[in-house]
Enzyme design. Structure first.
Site, PDB file in Angstrom:
ATOM      1  N   HIS A 180       0.836  -1.208   0.000  1.00  0.00           N
ATOM      2  CA  HIS A 180       0.000   0.000   0.000  1.00  0.00           C
ATOM      3  C   HIS A 180       0.866   1.252   0.000  1.00  0.00           C
ATOM      4  O   HIS A 180       0.623   2.203  -0.739  1.00  0.00           O
ATOM      5  CB  HIS A 180      -0.939   0.006   1.209  1.00  0.00           C
ATOM      6  N   HIS A 183      -7.485  -1.972  -5.020  1.00  0.00           N
ATOM      7  CA  HIS A 183      -7.674  -2.545  -3.686  1.00  0.00           C
ATOM      8  C   HIS A 183      -8.325  -3.925  -3.754  1.00  0.00           C
ATOM      9  O   HIS A 183      -8.074  -4.758  -2.894  1.00  0.00           O
ATOM     10  CB  HIS A 183      -8.451  -1.569  -2.801  1.00  0.00           C
ATOM     11  N   HIS A 211     -10.911   5.993   7.467  1.00  0.00           N
ATOM     12  CA  HIS A 211      -9.482   5.913   7.793  1.00  0.00           C
ATOM     13  C   HIS A 211      -9.141   6.876   8.927  1.00  0.00           C
ATOM     14  O   HIS A 211      -8.447   6.527   9.878  1.00  0.00           O
ATOM     15  CB  HIS A 211      -8.630   6.299   6.575  1.00  0.00           C
ATOM     16  N   HIS A 256     -11.438  -2.383   3.863  1.00  0.00           N
ATOM     17  CA  HIS A 256     -11.431  -2.437   2.406  1.00  0.00           C
ATOM     18  C   HIS A 256     -12.259  -3.584   1.844  1.00  0.00           C
ATOM     19  O   HIS A 256     -12.751  -3.504   0.715  1.00  0.00           O
ATOM     20  CB  HIS A 256     -10.004  -2.444   1.866  1.00  0.00           C
TER      21      HIS A 256
HETATM   22 CU1  C2O Z   1      -5.453   2.681  -0.420  1.00  0.00          CU
HETATM   23 CU2  C2O Z   1      -8.124   2.856   2.171  1.00  0.00          CU
HETATM   24  O1  C2O Z   1      -6.738   3.220   0.965  1.00  0.00           O
END
Ligand code: C2O
Length: 623
Positions: A194, A224, A365, A395
């Protein structure tokens, strides 16, 4: 402004014939009528089929992947976003003539940037680059073979299958954390994936000066999805269980709006100490239940000591309204949902922007990240968020929202643009092979062998309500705003709340026209110091004397950006980063009975982060 009338892209768009199914009820599942549940039809969410029996094995969702023009209406902005560089043609440094029609290539691993350009400057710099062997061998992705779809389950459930699965996760993650740091399958390396893709660790292969960034654009969801896919496969292989699945944090449902307890046990491998102790307290520590319910439109500045969060049922309702907006009424077109175009050879953040679900996910986040850390680590900064196991559960639900959104749209097409479908990424798989994957191979998750547990979608009928009189005639609207600071000159520096009158190019459109084209509010050229997080709210036709909440139709959305870089990278000539904010307006204007107005009033309320500059606001239309 650059005129588009003779741009190659707009010509291209019109040359390709477009098959348009005119059956409106099928094509336009988002039209007003369809917001009401119908007695005759099964509720839409029943289509979100994911059973662990054999009936749907090997029957991936039907999909069509023929490239076609995304938009038959050659709107200025769409073309500009697509061309990227043209927008600032005079300052364009990358002269690659193919830049407007290239999928985003894989990162060039041999040129991985150490340290990545977007690391915060208050930490000890480190490398996010993956280990690579001298004979860099990249293999093409092949679909997995499987007998049954693997079912990803909600993380808060405690039925026996779930409990069994969580125990497997704990065990698998322990093993992953025990792998040596230079093993590409180790948790350390997984977290770095990431970091490298998100804070300037990579340049695009073939474009040595162009950063690769998977946020703020249509790459967000596919990147993702692939990331979780390999993470899950590696975990499964470590415990020798190819049926293993990671759970999802079901934050869009009332019962899932607190952090799932499997992640809060300090003795579990799923625990991470760097979290906001008020929101995600370690198991068995004292906490106020109200504070532990996620705020899907979280504003960290409202969270000063002494703040009392709303009653649980109030917060839950707000969250459901917010979900409805991000999934249904403001995200009817794929670009509103997925994010804007971003192509090979284009610097990220030259006027590309996040889709609705990416924006929502940013708040989450920040909500989880620890305010006692310098950069709200782990979840509050891109460089560190992969270090928290909650990241993958968060995610997984983001990924699930993509699947849900696809089923909500009836016959309306997913993105079929080649530049998106052919964009690619690199990941290490469970056998330590470097695999090249393409966006097109992940559009249907069932082809990857998994699906999501079938659950009710609680926000599906949670339509927001207007806060006010429900009457809006332009003049009256202005007269109602004696206290308002109106501005009509751009750029705007957002140091206090401002209102802008925005002309509508078309008004009083028929239902059919509205179904063909979504009216979009576009806030362009949003600039700020990307070392800091910023947030502002966007309201439409709000009253001076009413407090507008997320449960009201007038609240169009919030712009929120996590800190993500400070440009000390290898490319000295980097242009200023600019992003945008776009959301569908059609339903909102209907709700506010403002459909026949010549203009709307857009109010921007800065929440945190100084020096936000905005270069324009306009209304556009998107097919
Ligand atoms: Cu790459 Cu929740 O972010």
């Amino acid at each position: 402004m650059v005129s588009i009338s003779s741009s190659p892209l707009s010509l291209m768009s019109f040359n390709v014939s477009f098959n348009f199914n005119t059956s409106s009820s099928l094509l336009y599942p988002f039209s007003q009528k369809q917001h009401q549940p119908s007695k005759n039809k099964k509720p839409k969410h029943h289509k979100i089929a994911c059973t662990s029996n054999d009936t749907n094995q090997n029957s991936p969702k039907e999909q069509e992947q023929k490239p076609s023009p995304s938009n038959i209406v050659g709107h200025r902005r769409n073309v500009l976003i697509g061309l990227g560089g043209l927008y600032g043609a005079t300052t364009l440094t990358n002269n690659n003539s193919l830049a407007f029609a290239d999928p985003v290539p894989i990162p060039d691993l041999t040129k991985c940037v150490i340290p990545p350009t977007g690391l915060p400057n208050n930490i000890t710099p480190f490398s996010c680059c993956p280990p690579i062997s001298s004979n860099l061998k990249i293999i093409d992705f092949e679909f997995p073979t499987f007998k049954k779809l693997r079912v990803r389950r909600a993380a808060h459930l405690n039925d026996s299958i779930s409990i069994d699965n969580f125990a497997k996760y704990d065990k698998a993650l322990k093993l992953m954390k025990a792998l040596p740091d230079d093993d590409p399958r180790s948790f350390v390396q997984q977290a770095k994936v990431h970091c490298a893709y998100c804070v300037g660790g990579y340049t695009q292969k073939g474009y040595p000066n162009t950063e690769l960034q998977v946020h703020f654009s249509w790459l967000f969801l596919p990147f993702h999805r692939w990331y979780l896919y390999f993470y899950e496969r590696i975990l499964g292989s470590l415990i020798n269980d190819p049926t293993f699945t990671i759970p999802f944090w079901n934050w869009d449902a009332p019962d899932g709006m607190t952090a799932p307890s499997i992640f809060t046990d300090p003795n579990s491998s799923l625990f991470d100490p760097k979290r906001n102790p008020k929101h995600v307290p370690p198991k068995n520590t004292f906490s106020n239940y109200r504070d532990t319910i996620v705020d899907l439109n979280y504003n960290k500045d409202f969270d000063v000591p002494g703040t009392i969060n709303p009653r649980p049922e109030v917060r839950i309702n707000e969250n459901l309204n917010w979900m409805y907006k991000q999934m249904i009424c403001h995200a009817k077109t794929y670009r509103q949902f997925l994010g804007s175009r971003y192509r090979g050879g284009e610097e990220p953040l030259q006027n590309n922007c996040a889709g609705s679900i990416e924006s929502l996910h940013n708040h989450h986040h920040v909500w989880v990240g620890d305010p006692n850390q310098n950069n709200r680590e782990d979840m509050g900064h891109f460089y560190s968020s992969g270090r928290d196991p909650l990241f993958y559960a968060h995610h997984a639900n983001v990924d699930r929202m993509w699947s849900v959104w696809q089923t909500l749209r009836g016959k309306r097409k997913d993105c079929t643009e080649n530049d998106w479908l052919e964009s690619s990424f690199l990941f290490y798989d469970e056998n330590k092979n470097l695999v090249k994957v393409k966006v097109k191979d992940c559009v249907d998750e069932s082809k990857l062998g998994y699906c999501y547990q079938k659950l009710d979608i609680p926000w599906i009928n949670h339509k927001p309500k207007p806060s006010k009189r429900g009457q809006s005639k332009d003049n009256k609207l202005l007269a109602q705003r004696p206290l308002r600071k109106f501005v009509d000159k751009f750029p705007i520096v957002l140091d206090s709340a401002v209102s802008i009158i925005v002309k509508r190019p078309k008004k009083s459109r028929s239902l059919k026209q509205k179904e063909v084209e979504e009216e979009i509010l576009v806030i362009d050229g949003i600039e700020f110091d990307d070392n800091i997080g910023v947030m502002f709210d966007v309201l439409v036709n709000d009253d001076d004397d009413k407090v507008i909440g997320v449960e009201n139709s007038e609240f169009l959305g919030s712009f929120l950006s996590l800190p993500h870089g400070h440009n000390h990278g290898n490319n000295k000539k980097k242009e200023k980063k600019k992003t945008c904010f776009t959301r569908g307006l059609t339903d909102l204007l209907e709700d506010l009975k403002a459909d026949d107005d010549d203009s709307i009033v857009v109010t921007l309320i800065p929440r945190y982060g100084d020096g936000v500059k905005i270069s324009g606001i306009e209304i556009d239309f998107e097919e």
